[in-house]
Design a protein around this motif. Structure first.
Motif, PDB file in Angstrom:
ATOM      1  N   ALA A 238     -11.515  15.464 -17.485  1.00  0.00           N
ATOM      2  CA  ALA A 238     -12.149  14.139 -17.462  1.00  0.00           C
ATOM      3  C   ALA A 238     -11.183  12.949 -17.357  1.00  0.00           C
ATOM      4  N   PRO A 239     -10.189  12.812 -18.235  1.00  0.00           N
ATOM      5  CA  PRO A 239      -9.352  11.605 -18.139  1.00  0.00           C
ATOM      6  C   PRO A 239      -8.605  11.511 -16.815  1.00  0.00           C
ATOM      7  N   LEU A 240      -8.048  12.643 -16.376  1.00  0.00           N
ATOM      8  CA  LEU A 240      -7.276  12.655 -15.132  1.00  0.00           C
ATOM      9  C   LEU A 240      -8.187  12.435 -13.932  1.00  0.00           C
ATOM     10  N   ARG A 241      -9.346  13.085 -13.947  1.00  0.00           N
ATOM     11  CA  ARG A 241     -10.308  12.940 -12.853  1.00  0.00           C
ATOM     12  C   ARG A 241     -10.703  11.475 -12.675  1.00  0.00           C
ATOM     13  N   GLN A 242     -10.934  10.787 -13.781  1.00  0.00           N
ATOM     14  CA  GLN A 242     -11.337   9.383 -13.706  1.00  0.00           C
ATOM     15  C   GLN A 242     -10.193   8.500 -13.212  1.00  0.00           C
ATOM     16  N   GLU A 243      -8.976   8.804 -13.657  1.00  0.00           N
ATOM     17  CA  GLU A 243      -7.810   8.024 -13.216  1.00  0.00           C
ATOM     18  C   GLU A 243      -7.628   8.137 -11.701  1.00  0.00           C
ATOM     19  N   ILE A 244      -7.735   9.364 -11.194  1.00  0.00           N
ATOM     20  CA  ILE A 244      -7.568   9.583  -9.756  1.00  0.00           C
ATOM     21  C   ILE A 244      -8.694   8.923  -8.970  1.00  0.00           C
ATOM     22  N   THR A 245      -9.909   9.073  -9.461  1.00  0.00           N
ATOM     23  CA  THR A 245     -11.059   8.466  -8.789  1.00  0.00           C
ATOM     24  C   THR A 245     -10.903   6.959  -8.705  1.00  0.00           C
ATOM     25  N   ASN A 246     -10.537   6.335  -9.799  1.00  0.00           N
ATOM     26  CA  ASN A 246     -10.381   4.872  -9.814  1.00  0.00           C
ATOM     27  C   ASN A 246      -9.285   4.432  -8.858  1.00  0.00           C
ATOM     28  N   TYR A 247      -8.180   5.158  -8.864  1.00  0.00           N
ATOM     29  CA  TYR A 247      -7.048   4.776  -8.004  1.00  0.00           C
ATOM     30  C   TYR A 247      -7.426   4.869  -6.530  1.00  0.00           C
ATOM     31  N   LEU A 248      -8.063   5.972  -6.145  1.00  0.00           N
ATOM     32  CA  LEU A 248      -8.419   6.143  -4.740  1.00  0.00           C
ATOM     33  C   LEU A 248      -9.500   5.156  -4.306  1.00  0.00           C
ATOM     34  N   LYS A 249     -10.413   4.819  -5.200  1.00  0.00           N
ATOM     35  CA  LYS A 249     -11.414   3.807  -4.861  1.00  0.00           C
ATOM     36  C   LYS A 249     -10.750   2.444  -4.659  1.00  0.00           C
ATOM     37  N   ASP A 250      -9.740   2.150  -5.457  1.00  0.00           N
ATOM     38  CA  ASP A 250      -8.999   0.893  -5.278  1.00  0.00           C
ATOM     39  C   ASP A 250      -8.277   0.860  -3.929  1.00  0.00           C
ATOM     40  N   LEU A 251      -7.894   2.039  -3.419  1.00  0.00           N
ATOM     41  CA  LEU A 251      -7.240   2.102  -2.109  1.00  0.00           C
ATOM     42  C   LEU A 251      -8.224   1.847  -0.965  1.00  0.00           C
ATOM     43  N   GLY A 252      -9.534   2.019  -1.229  1.00  0.00           N
ATOM     44  CA  GLY A 252     -10.533   1.799  -0.185  1.00  0.00           C
ATOM     45  C   GLY A 252     -11.437   2.979   0.094  1.00  0.00           C
ATOM     46  N   PHE A 253     -11.239   4.089  -0.630  1.00  0.00           N
ATOM     47  CA  PHE A 253     -12.134   5.237  -0.475  1.00  0.00           C
ATOM     48  C   PHE A 253     -13.440   4.959  -1.215  1.00  0.00           C
ATOM     49  N   ALA A 254     -14.553   5.194  -0.552  1.00  0.00           N
ATOM     50  CA  ALA A 254     -15.858   5.003  -1.201  1.00  0.00           C
ATOM     51  C   ALA A 254     -16.239   6.213  -2.035  1.00  0.00           C
ATOM     52  N   TYR A 255     -15.828   7.406  -1.584  1.00  0.00           N
ATOM     53  CA  TYR A 255     -16.172   8.659  -2.259  1.00  0.00           C
ATOM     54  C   TYR A 255     -14.904   9.499  -2.410  1.00  0.00           C
ATOM     55  N   VAL A 256     -14.765  10.138  -3.562  1.00  0.00           N
ATOM     56  CA  VAL A 256     -13.602  10.965  -3.843  1.00  0.00           C
ATOM     57  C   VAL A 256     -14.104  12.376  -4.140  1.00  0.00           C
ATOM     58  N   THR A 257     -13.705  13.349  -3.313  1.00  0.00           N
ATOM     59  CA  THR A 257     -14.206  14.717  -3.434  1.00  0.00           C
ATOM     60  C   THR A 257     -13.054  15.709  -3.549  1.00  0.00           C
ATOM     61  N   LEU A 258     -13.355  16.870  -4.128  1.00  0.00           N
ATOM     62  CA  LEU A 258     -12.386  17.959  -4.256  1.00  0.00           C
ATOM     63  C   LEU A 258     -12.857  19.126  -3.399  1.00  0.00           C
ATOM     64  N   ASP A 259     -12.006  19.574  -2.485  1.00  0.00           N
ATOM     65  CA  ASP A 259     -12.323  20.713  -1.624  1.00  0.00           C
ATOM     66  C   ASP A 259     -12.138  22.003  -2.414  1.00  0.00           C
ATOM     67  N   LEU A 260     -13.223  22.733  -2.628  1.00  0.00           N
ATOM     68  CA  LEU A 260     -13.168  23.930  -3.462  1.00  0.00           C
ATOM     69  C   LEU A 260     -12.444  25.092  -2.795  1.00  0.00           C
ATOM     70  N   GLN A 261     -12.191  25.011  -1.490  1.00  0.00           N
ATOM     71  CA  GLN A 261     -11.395  26.056  -0.835  1.00  0.00           C
ATOM     72  C   GLN A 261      -9.911  25.892  -1.127  1.00  0.00           C
ATOM     73  N   GLY A 262      -9.524  24.717  -1.573  1.00  0.00           N
ATOM     74  CA  GLY A 262      -8.125  24.464  -1.889  1.00  0.00           C
ATOM     75  C   GLY A 262      -7.287  24.137  -0.664  1.00  0.00           C
ATOM     76  N   TYR A 263      -5.987  23.977  -0.905  1.00  0.00           N
ATOM     77  CA  TYR A 263      -5.063  23.610   0.173  1.00  0.00           C
ATOM     78  C   TYR A 263      -4.966  24.705   1.217  1.00  0.00           C
ATOM     79  N   ARG A 264      -4.949  24.291   2.479  1.00  0.00           N
ATOM     80  CA  ARG A 264      -4.677  25.190   3.592  1.00  0.00           C
ATOM     81  C   ARG A 264      -4.234  24.347   4.770  1.00  0.00           C
ATOM     82  N   THR A 265      -3.376  24.896   5.604  1.00  0.00           N
ATOM     83  CA  THR A 265      -2.912  24.160   6.774  1.00  0.00           C
ATOM     84  C   THR A 265      -4.015  24.130   7.818  1.00  0.00           C
ATOM     85  N   GLY A 266      -4.064  23.020   8.541  1.00  0.00           N
ATOM     86  CA  GLY A 266      -4.972  22.926   9.692  1.00  0.00           C
ATOM     87  C   GLY A 266      -6.437  22.880   9.351  1.00  0.00           C
TER      88      GLY A 266
END
Length: 274
Positions: A238-266
């Motif tokens: 919770a605390p970290l999720r909210q910090e990241i969400t707030n920061y990215l919204k301040d950058l101009g992102f309207a929605y902040v999502t997590l890809d459940l497949q995780g990192y992958r190239t391409g």
């Protein structure tokens, strides 16, 4: 073929070249290629060419310069206004082809001006399994891909880099910032900076391999965060999720999502036709 045999094949491929300009980003692959080429051909016969453009983060450029200084390697920085390439701001699926064609034409001119006989780039054998239109431009221009030629995979290159004592052996995989933007959506300096700052924030919080993919247009821009699977749970606290969400919204992102497949190239290539 054993790893030692692949490594020998790489050195055997390099010997006849005599001299070369190496497209050098400071990442795992190009650092290994630059180090081996300098060992085989002699440092005075090799020139690292590092690109400065809005597709490359400032940190990556600094990392590349620090590597060359640490290993006493010759380097030039090539200023490249990539957004002036015709059509590239529209971000078509062949964006990488357009970029590589213009970029390696410029690097080839630098090689010629310095009486270097070849231009090298760091694609590896794993790149053959993904959509890589830039490799077409590489082949058209006669640029050589020694790591791919030697069938060295990313894992091979990390292992050999470790053996050689290169600090880059465990560096997270890198890619140009344009690869974070969905195809056919505009590339602008502002959108690239949003991605760069978002990824910097996540890295500062201890995430190791990060991609923030940008989808959509203002005011509905979506951030799709890719992390290593073992780090997914960390972001949902919770605390970290909210910090990241707030920061990215301040950058101009309207929605902040997590890809459940995780990192992958391409991952931006996945919707493209086979």
């Amino acid at each position: 073929m054993t790893l030692d045999e692949k490594y020998q094949n790489l050195k055997d491929f390099l010997v006849p070249l005599q001299s070369a300009a190496v497209a050098f980003s400071g990442g795992v692959d190009s650092s290994f290629l630059l180090a081996v080429a300098s060992n085989v051909l002699g440092a005075t016969n090799v020139l690292a060419v590092t690109v400065s453009s809005c597709f490359v983060t400032n940190k990556e450029q600094q990392t590349a310069q620090a590597f060359c200084l640490a290993h006493s390697l010759n380097q030039v920085v090539c200023n490249f206004d990539v957004l002036k390439i015709r059509g590239i701001q529209n971000n078509p699926p062949n964006r990488c082809y357009l970029c590589k064609k213009a970029l390696f034409t410029k690097i080839a001119a630098i090689a010629h001006a310095n009486n270097l006989k070849a231009v090298l780039e760091g694609s590896n054998f794993d790149d053959e399994s993904d959509y890589r239109p830039g490799l077409q431009a590489v082949r058209e221009l006669g640029v050589k891909s020694p790591l791919l030629q030697a069938k060295l995979t990313k894992a091979d290159i990390r292992e050999l880099s470790h053996r050689l004592g290169l600090i880059t052996w465990k560096r997270p995989a890198m890619a140009c910032l344009a690869s974070r933007l969905a195809y056919n959506e505009p590339i602008t300096p502002e959108r690239l900076q949003m991605v760069e700052k978002a990824e910097e924030k996540l890295i500062s919080l201890g995430f190791t391999q990060v991609r923030v993919r940008l989808h959509g247009l203002s005011p509905g821009i979506i951030a799709r965060i890719e992390l290593l699977p073992r780090e997914l749970n960390k972001l949902t606290e919770a605390p970290l999720r909210q910090e990241i969400t707030n920061y990215l919204k301040d950058l101009g992102f309207a929605y902040v999502t997590l890809d459940l497949q995780g990192y992958r190239t391409g991952s931006m290539n996945e919707p493209l036709p086979a």
